[in-house]
Design an enzyme around this catalytic site. Sequence first.
Site, PDB file in Angstrom:
ATOM      1  N   GLU A 176       0.805  -1.225   0.000  1.00 25.48           N
ATOM      2  CA  GLU A 176       0.000   0.000   0.000  1.00 25.48           C
ATOM      3  C   GLU A 176       0.836   1.272   0.000  1.00 25.48           C
ATOM      4  OE1 GLU A 176      -2.719  -0.555   3.291  1.00 25.48           O
ATOM      5  OE2 GLU A 176      -4.120  -1.636   2.013  1.00 25.48           O
ATOM      6  N   GLU A 225      -6.829  -7.590  -1.030  1.00 25.81           N
ATOM      7  CA  GLU A 225      -7.540  -7.469   0.249  1.00 25.81           C
ATOM      8  C   GLU A 225      -8.979  -7.030   0.007  1.00 25.81           C
ATOM      9  OE1 GLU A 225      -5.656  -4.999   3.138  1.00 25.81           O
ATOM     10  OE2 GLU A 225      -3.712  -6.000   2.986  1.00 25.81           O
TER      11      GLU A 225
END
Length: 828
Positions: A163, A232
């Site tokens: 991320e 995710e």
Amino acid sequence: MSEEDGSICVKINEKATVLTSKGCVCLFHENSKEISMWPDLIQKSKDGGLDVIETYVFWNLHEPVKGQYDFDGRKDLVKFVKAVAEAGLYVHLRIGPYVCAEWNYGGFPLWLHFIPGIKFRTDNEPFKAEMKRFTAKIVDLMKQEKLYASQGGPIILSQIENEYGDIDSAYGSAGKSYINWAAKMATSLDTGVPWVMCQQEDAPDSIINTCNGFYCDQFTPNSNTKPKMWTENWSAWYLLFGGGFPHRPVEDLAFAVARFFQRGGTFQNYYMYHGGTNFDRSTGGPFIATSYDFDAPIDEYGIIRQPKWGHLKDLHKAVKLCEEALIATEPKITSLGPNLEAAVYKTGSVCAAFLANVDTKSDKTVNFSGNSYHLPAWSVSILPDCKNVVLNTAKINSASAISNFVTKSSKEDISSLETSSSKWSWINEPVGISKDDIFSKTGLLEQINITADRSDYLWYSLSVDLKDDLGSQTVLHIESLGHALHAFVNGKLAGSHTGNKDKPKLNVDIPIKVIYGNNQIDLLSLTVGLQNYGAFFDRWGAGITGPVTLKGLKNGNNTLDLSSQKWTYQVGLKGEDLGLSSGSSEGWNSQSTFPKNQPLIWYKTNFDAPSGSNPVAIDFTGMGKGEAWVNGQSIGRYWPTYVASNADCTDSCNYRGPFTQTKCHMNCGKPSQTLYHVPRSFLKPNGNTLVLFEENGGDPTQIAFATKQLESLCAHVSDSHPPQIDLWNQDTTSWGKVGPALLLNCPNHNQVIFSIKFASYGTPLGTCGNFYRGRCSSNKALSIVKKACIGSRSCSIGVSTDTFGDPCRGVPKSLAVEATCAYSHTDL
């Protein structure tokens, strides 16, 4: 995002197809409990239709001291990967080594912070050298055991970084060059399997960029040569001290998954599929709770959460029924009207279709390929043959379950935790400086640089001589970077203050009483998990950096600045150095008056494990804040007095419409967490030791052990539901004649359905545990369901007027049942 998943089709070079899973990060490391739980959790993931287990690799767990690696016990990464392989599943190894994961310091070891000239996650030579060394260590460890798919092992994917694209703009050009370096470094390790970067739009060509979020159907990779992957899919959100329990309805979660595959998705992974528990001081944050349940399909205690697990299992099977078409071609997407969409995968005689209604309010009926289909709002129907609906994401065939924690009586199981204080012993933690390894320094120091996170606690102590300056309204003013503090004046607690996730910093005024002459000020500053996310998060700091002043001296007209005076510092507590958490140290007191609701006390008691095999928790109601250990193993920070606000909760949760982390919060206005998981692998049948360190003050005689038990099993199926998906076969011409059915199945093989608490066919209303009859109800329903179900482990009942008659012609009908399960007599 987070730490310590589940499912769906992956196209790799248009050939191999797998289903991926992730909440199983928690099967390993912080959320792992003990390795004895791994096989059961992995098998439940496989039974739920998952093909891949995803796990992070936590740098601070495996290299707590530079150059000293730890892969023993729960940290045995090789053993975990092999356990997944033994179950016939694949592995996605998310090395990072930055993981975020609501994990302390984002998974970085604290010693990294003290390397001269280091800057994290940027084009910085000291950091890159350490990151490469650890990444190579993990890759070499896997290679030595031949665990990569290129060697015949289970690891099919690896991840580098995590991320970074969410915050890389803060690092400027150095961030861009760092990502390019990370990609080259990872691929140079020659694993023979692809590397991914999640949330990295500019990932280099050698790396697959992937999506994280609640929805990823609109995501497009940065090259048409890369598969569309979802690393995710957040099953809900993490729990905060001071926050409500996050809940994501399975209808919405299933909708998101189906939409992803409808629009060309190839790999989807749940975060979390099993949430687990943050033991020890592993939570990040700050203010992340000990529970990391995440409203996952397998709950924190390893129990299947219904109907989420069951509905997703049906969804996974429905997608797999489309597999041949999905891996052979790309979808042809057409509009069927406003907010209505069809996606068709067709190659030769093979055809699969997805029909979606993305309207947030209105159900719609659509025509597709000459047939009519009813689509509830915010739902997707899956047609493995482009004709028959095998599953609609808004229509749940799976049973739901209500589980409760049952507190055991003291006579039955926990004689040492009865309301009497006679079984408890205690030791007072000294206020202020009490150890030899202390130092003094002019000015106020940042906490993490001093403690290196060896402890949550840092004492700031100062003696102040006050003579002519006494005032009647003296106030101690303290400014701190957080996260909480206790102020003592002349040995007495003057006040306690805490921040929160959004505002960890403190700016407080504490009225105090001072005396003529020498006054001792002792400030206990504490952290509640170190920052784990954000640009330059390693620089955020903690502790009392000031100013600290005495206001109101000399009749309220004078202020004394204490910030630049010579303070004495003590890292941690004396009880930590003495090893009190093990319970084996000397000096425990059980003779004098038992101290309750007093700060800074260590408590100890012995207990026998609750009988049976149900999951165990400690209910910490009555305590304030602290940490607990069972047989020397930390079960995490407890804080039952931190109550969730009422701001974000609603009485009902509508799954229709986009989900956010604050939607559908539950348990508002109540303590964020009172129950704390104690894995049975931590327990002995008898003679267990429980140790508590209580900061604020509490009554340990109020705490109790509880076991999690199934209370009710429910299902609610309409006459418009698709048939049970397990009945699907190649002879699809008979599918429409099968009809919907309500299926109940006791979760344990040695249980049978003992009673039917409710049964109504017609227009029943309510939810599991609170069903009630509508205007229309068959008078045969209860007797038919009892006859079909009682005494059997499972039962199936056709939902139609053929079974129950027609109590109200022309009205859509459904069957709702609530049952209880009990152990059969032969097992008692």
